[in-house]
Design a protein around this motif. Structure first.
Motif, short mmCIF file in Angstrom:
data_model
loop_
_atom_site.label_atom_id
_atom_site.label_comp_id
_atom_site.label_asym_id
_atom_site.label_seq_id
_atom_site.Cartn_x
_atom_site.Cartn_y
_atom_site.Cartn_z
N LEU A 244 -13.90 19.98 17.44
CA LEU A 244 -12.60 19.64 16.83
C LEU A 244 -12.69 18.28 16.16
O LEU A 244 -13.25 17.34 16.73
CB LEU A 244 -11.51 19.61 17.90
CG LEU A 244 -11.35 20.89 18.73
CD1 LEU A 244 -10.31 20.68 19.82
CD2 LEU A 244 -10.96 22.06 17.83
N ASN B 55 -9.90 16.80 22.15
CA ASN B 55 -10.87 17.05 23.22
C ASN B 55 -10.50 16.27 24.47
O ASN B 55 -10.50 16.80 25.57
CB ASN B 55 -12.27 16.64 22.76
CG ASN B 55 -12.76 17.53 21.64
OD1 ASN B 55 -12.70 18.75 21.76
ND2 ASN B 55 -13.19 16.93 20.55
N GLY C 281 -20.43 17.56 17.18
CA GLY C 281 -19.12 17.60 16.56
C GLY C 281 -19.04 18.60 15.42
O GLY C 281 -19.81 19.59 15.38
N THR C 282 -18.14 18.36 14.49
CA THR C 282 -17.82 19.32 13.44
C THR C 282 -18.83 19.30 12.28
O THR C 282 -18.71 20.10 11.36
CB THR C 282 -16.43 19.02 12.87
OG1 THR C 282 -16.44 17.68 12.32
CG2 THR C 282 -15.35 19.10 13.94
N ALA C 283 -19.77 18.36 12.32
CA ALA C 283 -20.81 18.23 11.29
C ALA C 283 -20.24 18.35 9.87
O ALA C 283 -20.61 19.26 9.12
CB ALA C 283 -21.91 19.27 11.53
N ASP D 268 -20.89 16.99 7.21
CA ASP D 268 -21.89 16.96 6.12
C ASP D 268 -22.44 18.34 5.78
O ASP D 268 -22.94 18.55 4.67
CB ASP D 268 -23.03 15.97 6.46
CG ASP D 268 -23.64 16.19 7.85
OD1 ASP D 268 -22.96 16.77 8.73
OD2 ASP D 268 -24.80 15.80 8.05
N ASN E 79 -26.72 25.22 13.10
CA ASN E 79 -27.44 25.86 14.19
C ASN E 79 -26.43 26.24 15.29
O ASN E 79 -25.79 25.37 15.87
CB ASN E 79 -28.47 24.85 14.74
CG ASN E 79 -29.32 25.43 15.84
OD1 ASN E 79 -29.11 26.55 16.29
ND2 ASN E 79 -30.30 24.66 16.27
#
Ligand code: NAD
Length: 339
Positions: free
Chosen positions: A70, A82, A266-268, A270, A278
């Motif tokens: 999130l 969280n 986390g939400t990555a 990028d 992954n």
């Protein structure tokens, strides 16, 4: 009987990795009946509320959730959902196992379970600004709350986990040399609880800064770590870096009346929306969830299939040097499970 489970797809890469995880679970007939709910930014967009009542009610009912990451705005904006979920459901223990899966990295034998206190310490949410003169934000104060109850239950959980999982040693990580009251209390409770397990689980202690250095130099010496909230947050990312990165590290948030399973990452942002994340960490989290509901063998089977797919190296996502998409990786795991 299907087991009701709240499913929160989450933000950023969350929907991609939860979709992949659910496909893998469904392919082997995992016994979950999913109740899909929103939280985080997705819920802000849909309901103008990062933690809608319907989501809380669902978790209250199912007592079980699989959660994608999130997004939390940095600085100003709503508080971390969280952290709020952990506090709402009193999920006092955050369990983060990290194991080397892919050979050829910096270390071959790291196998550490970190248990982090999840509701107190500097993350208790006891923060305020202090006005001096005309300046409303001249200073800021965050209180690190450590309680006897909170410390004892998480340390005891770590010892019980060690017994249930055949672990031999627990290292309590602290900073009691400087924070003599709060960290001193945590440490002294650790010593008391450890006495009850003498002869069954070895007890050891490290000051957090020295521990960080030793984790990087010789991580094989550690078996289980138990520590307070902030140190646990930082050290668990460090430990996941030792074993191949965030894409492989799962986490379980355990309370007396509910449990929420998630990836450590986390939400990555990028790589969000590109379908290349992954999903392994969330799949591993789902394996922990299967163990939690008494389906240890099924969890181990899925874990083994993900490990084998990773080790084979033909279908890897970009974070591990491959070019597979999230769903291609899930397909490869499913093919292996059904072969
Ligand atoms: P992050 O974990 O999202 O990303 C750090 C780096 O790791 C990025 O380069 C990212 O691309 C990579 N990465 C992470 N997961 C990956 C995966 N599954 N596959 C491939 N690469 C992956 O950390 P961040 O950028 O500091 O945080 C972004 C947002 O996530 C913030 O809003 C933060 O608050 C939130 N967050 C949420 C949780 C949670 O929900 N439990 C945990 C940590 C961070």
């Amino acid at each position: 009987m299907p087991i009701s489970c709240t499913l929160i797809p989450g933000d950023g890469i969350g929907p991609d990795i939860t979709d992949a995880t659910v496909r893998i679970l469904d392919a082997v007939g995992a016994p979950f009946a999913w109740d899909i709910q929103l939280a985080g930014m997705a819920a802000v967009h849909a309901h103008n509320n990062p933690m809608p009542d319907a989501t809380l009610e669902s978790i209250r009912r199912t007592k079980l959730a699989l959660k994608g990451p999130l997004e939390t705005p940095v600085g100003e904006g709503f508080r971390s959902v969280n952290v709020a979920l952990r506090k709402t459901f009193d999920l006092f223990a955050n369990v983060r196992p990290a194991q080397v899966i892919l050979p050829g990295g910096r270390f071959d034998k790291v196998d550490i379970v970190l248990v982090r206190e999840n509701t107190e310490g500097l993350y208790a949410g006891l923060e305020h600004y202090i006005k001096i003169g005309e300046d409303e934000k001249a200073a800021a104060e965050s209180i690190a709350l450590i309680t006897r109850l909170g410390s004892e239950r998480v340390i005891r959980y770590a010892f019980e986990y060690a017994l249930a999982h055949g672990r031999r040693k627990i290292t309590l990580v602290h900073k009691a040399n400087i924070l003599k009251y709060s960290q001193g209390l945590f440490r002294s409770i650790g010593q008391q609880v450890a006495k009850e397990y003498e002869g069954r689980v070895v007890y050891d202690e490290r000051i957090v800064d020295a521990c960080a250095m030793q984790l990087v130099i010789k991580p094989e010496q550690f078996d289980m770590l138990v520590t307070t909230n902030l140190f646990g947050d930082i050290l668990s990312d460090l430990v996941s870096g030792l074993v191949g990165g965030l894409g492989l590290a799962p986490g379980a948030n355990i309370g007396a009346h509910a449990a929420i399973f998630e990836a450590v990452h986390g939400t990555a942002p990028d790589i969000a929306g590109q379908g290349i994340a992954n999903p392994s960490a969330l799949v591993f989290a789902a394996c922990l969830m299967l163990e939690h509901v008494g389906e240890r063998a099924l969890g181990a089977r899925i874990h083994h299939a993900v490990n084998a797919t990773l080790r084979e190296g033909r279908t890897l996502t970009r974070d591990l040097g491959g070019s597979a998409s999230t769903s291609q990786f899930a397909d490869a795991v499913i093919a292996r499970l059904l072969a």
